[in-house]
Write a protein that holds these residues in place. Sequence first.
Motif, PDB file in Angstrom:
ATOM      1  N   GLY A 220       0.798  -1.226   0.000  1.00 35.33           N
ATOM      2  CA  GLY A 220       0.000   0.000   0.000  1.00 35.33           C
ATOM      3  C   GLY A 220       0.824   1.267   0.000  1.00 35.33           C
ATOM      4  N   SER A 221       2.073   1.177   0.449  1.00 32.85           N
ATOM      5  CA  SER A 221       2.886   2.382   0.580  1.00 32.85           C
ATOM      6  C   SER A 221       3.749   2.673  -0.640  1.00 32.85           C
ATOM      7  CB  SER A 221       3.797   2.267   1.808  1.00 32.85           C
ATOM      8  OG  SER A 221       4.749   1.226   1.618  1.00 32.85           O
ATOM      9  N   MET A 222       3.801   1.750  -1.610  1.00 31.29           N
ATOM     10  CA  MET A 222       4.691   1.903  -2.753  1.00 31.29           C
ATOM     11  C   MET A 222       3.899   2.164  -4.031  1.00 31.29           C
ATOM     12  SD  MET A 222       7.790   1.357  -1.487  1.00 31.29           S
ATOM     13  CE  MET A 222       8.801   0.871  -2.878  1.00 31.29           C
ATOM     14  N   THR A 223       4.334   3.151  -4.766  1.00 35.20           N
ATOM     15  CA  THR A 223       3.674   3.541  -6.012  1.00 35.20           C
ATOM     16  C   THR A 223       4.721   3.828  -7.080  1.00 35.20           C
ATOM     17  OG1 THR A 223       1.885   4.589  -4.751  1.00 35.20           O
ATOM     18  CG2 THR A 223       2.080   5.204  -7.068  1.00 35.20           C
ATOM     19  N   GLU A 224       4.397   3.472  -8.323  1.00 34.40           N
ATOM     20  CA  GLU A 224       5.264   3.849  -9.439  1.00 34.40           C
ATOM     21  C   GLU A 224       4.619   5.003 -10.198  1.00 34.40           C
ATOM     22  OE1 GLU A 224       7.403   1.148 -12.587  1.00 34.40           O
ATOM     23  OE2 GLU A 224       5.505   1.858 -13.418  1.00 34.40           O
ATOM     24  N   LEU A 225       5.348   6.091 -10.337  1.00 32.91           N
ATOM     25  CA  LEU A 225       4.885   7.243 -11.094  1.00 32.91           C
ATOM     26  C   LEU A 225       5.623   7.311 -12.429  1.00 32.91           C
ATOM     27  CD1 LEU A 225       4.799  10.155  -8.470  1.00 32.91           C
ATOM     28  CD2 LEU A 225       2.892   8.737  -9.244  1.00 32.91           C
ATOM     29  N   THR A 226       4.884   7.583 -13.492  1.00 34.91           N
ATOM     30  CA  THR A 226       5.492   7.880 -14.789  1.00 34.91           C
ATOM     31  C   THR A 226       5.169   9.336 -15.095  1.00 34.91           C
ATOM     32  OG1 THR A 226       5.206   5.601 -15.551  1.00 34.91           O
ATOM     33  CG2 THR A 226       5.586   7.294 -17.226  1.00 34.91           C
ATOM     34  N   LEU A 247      13.521   5.876  -5.825  1.00 30.80           N
ATOM     35  CA  LEU A 247      14.328   5.447  -6.970  1.00 30.80           C
ATOM     36  C   LEU A 247      13.793   6.131  -8.218  1.00 30.80           C
ATOM     37  CD1 LEU A 247      16.586   3.406  -7.839  1.00 30.80           C
ATOM     38  CD2 LEU A 247      14.756   1.798  -8.346  1.00 30.80           C
ATOM     39  N   GLU A 248      14.693   6.683  -9.006  1.00 28.24           N
ATOM     40  CA  GLU A 248      14.275   7.420 -10.205  1.00 28.24           C
ATOM     41  C   GLU A 248      15.084   6.964 -11.404  1.00 28.24           C
ATOM     42  OE1 GLU A 248      14.747  11.908 -12.004  1.00 28.24           O
ATOM     43  OE2 GLU A 248      14.522  11.669  -9.829  1.00 28.24           O
ATOM     44  N   VAL A 257       9.477   6.972 -11.423  1.00 27.30           N
ATOM     45  CA  VAL A 257       9.868   7.222 -10.047  1.00 27.30           C
ATOM     46  C   VAL A 257       9.111   6.265  -9.127  1.00 27.30           C
ATOM     47  CG1 VAL A 257      10.184   8.980  -8.265  1.00 27.30           C
ATOM     48  CG2 VAL A 257      10.055   9.652 -10.671  1.00 27.30           C
ATOM     49  N   ILE A 258       9.843   5.568  -8.283  1.00 25.73           N
ATOM     50  CA  ILE A 258       9.225   4.727  -7.266  1.00 25.73           C
ATOM     51  C   ILE A 258       9.090   5.571  -6.001  1.00 25.73           C
ATOM     52  CG2 ILE A 258       9.505   2.676  -5.820  1.00 25.73           C
ATOM     53  CD1 ILE A 258      10.932   1.392  -8.209  1.00 25.73           C
ATOM     54  N   VAL A 259       7.876   5.684  -5.538  1.00 25.42           N
ATOM     55  CA  VAL A 259       7.569   6.636  -4.471  1.00 25.42           C
ATOM     56  C   VAL A 259       6.918   5.920  -3.297  1.00 25.42           C
ATOM     57  CG1 VAL A 259       6.364   8.791  -3.918  1.00 25.42           C
ATOM     58  CG2 VAL A 259       7.178   8.392  -6.235  1.00 25.42           C
ATOM     59  N   ARG A 260       7.289   6.360  -2.119  1.00 24.39           N
ATOM     60  CA  ARG A 260       6.672   5.855  -0.901  1.00 24.39           C
ATOM     61  C   ARG A 260       5.719   6.903  -0.363  1.00 24.39           C
ATOM     62  NH1 ARG A 260       8.838   1.629   2.134  1.00 24.39           N
ATOM     63  NH2 ARG A 260       7.877   1.364   4.160  1.00 24.39           N
ATOM     64  N   SER A 283      -0.084   1.093  -8.889  1.00 23.57           N
ATOM     65  CA  SER A 283       0.310   0.300  -7.732  1.00 23.57           C
ATOM     66  C   SER A 283       1.312  -0.755  -8.171  1.00 23.57           C
ATOM     67  CB  SER A 283      -0.918  -0.372  -7.107  1.00 23.57           C
ATOM     68  OG  SER A 283      -1.836   0.590  -6.649  1.00 23.57           O
ATOM     69  N   MET A 284       2.176  -1.148  -7.250  1.00 22.82           N
ATOM     70  CA  MET A 284       3.239  -2.098  -7.578  1.00 22.82           C
ATOM     71  C   MET A 284       2.947  -3.462  -6.973  1.00 22.82           C
ATOM     72  SD  MET A 284       6.517   0.399  -6.878  1.00 22.82           S
ATOM     73  CE  MET A 284       7.702  -0.820  -7.422  1.00 22.82           C
TER      74      MET A 284
END
Length: 333
Positions: A220-226, A247-248, A257-260, A283-284
């Motif tokens: 639930g805390s990890m998201t991938e943004l494009t 991580l970008e 970008v991997i975002v918390r 979501s990842m």
Amino acid sequence: MMNAVISTDQLTMRFRGCDALMGLNLNVRPGTVFALLGENGAGKTTLIRILTGFQKPTSGSARVCEFNPLTQPLEVRRRVGYVSDNPTLYDWMSVGQIGWFTASFYPDGFLQNYRESILRYEIPEDRKIRVLSKGQRAKVALSLALAHDPELLILDEPTSGLDPMVRREFLESMIGRAASGRTVFLSSHQISEVERVADTIGILHNGAMQACESLNDLKGSMTELTISMDDSLVTLPELPVPAVAMLEEHRGRQRQVIVRNFEPSMISAIEEAPGVVAVRMRSMTLEEIFIAHTRRGFGDRSSPPGPMFDLADGGEPNGGSSGDAVIASGESR
């Protein structure tokens, strides 16, 4: 945690030319299925050898069922059941004989429990160990490990090489184990299997714990943004608090970008930043989260050991930077 089944404090293991564990801090609560994920060579088996009293750490300490495995190994082994990926069994014995032999080391009731388990698995007691299939050997090893009803069951890649049906039966039995108040410590790199049974996840990379929290919280805390930019040289805008870029990667005009701790409501703030054309979030899966935590740069060995990982509160990963991956500046933890 006073009631932790497993606890480590700055646990470090150095071999010549290799740091297997680097200041590992861990607490595992009772009545849970804890899954330790990591690539081959991440330090999983080294940690298990220390927890079971077969390896002396270079520094730091560990306690298992409130005992020190280094100075009280028998007390630990009385309370722990262990199954490896390739169980060592006496091939010349029969299934019944190895149960009778092992029962001599444990209190009354062991042999009866073992026989009931073997019967449930439909393995004849008169069959020699040497003629058993790998799946049958794994079931015998599990029956031996569980016959004394241990407080803690440690499984080190237990389903390696097993057929899908045996793997499913093997792992699903762990859920019932935890439901009875016992604890399961499962070491594996089989992500799909772990996701079905684990309550909490620890990701070990290069001897350091990169993440450690409940499965639901981790996913639930990890998201991938494009993020699409109008110019490949434009700097990525800062993310709204409390989101943290972990991580970008640059791909032309796109930034992945991997975002918390990202919330959908934050998208509009990013879209309003200069140079941003569009933002997509996704979501990842657990497998993607694992890969993100073990890529080059994410778990840099030069990073200092992180804070105590407490399964009640979750943890934050360490960061670093190298190669093609870029850790967002100022966000390394």
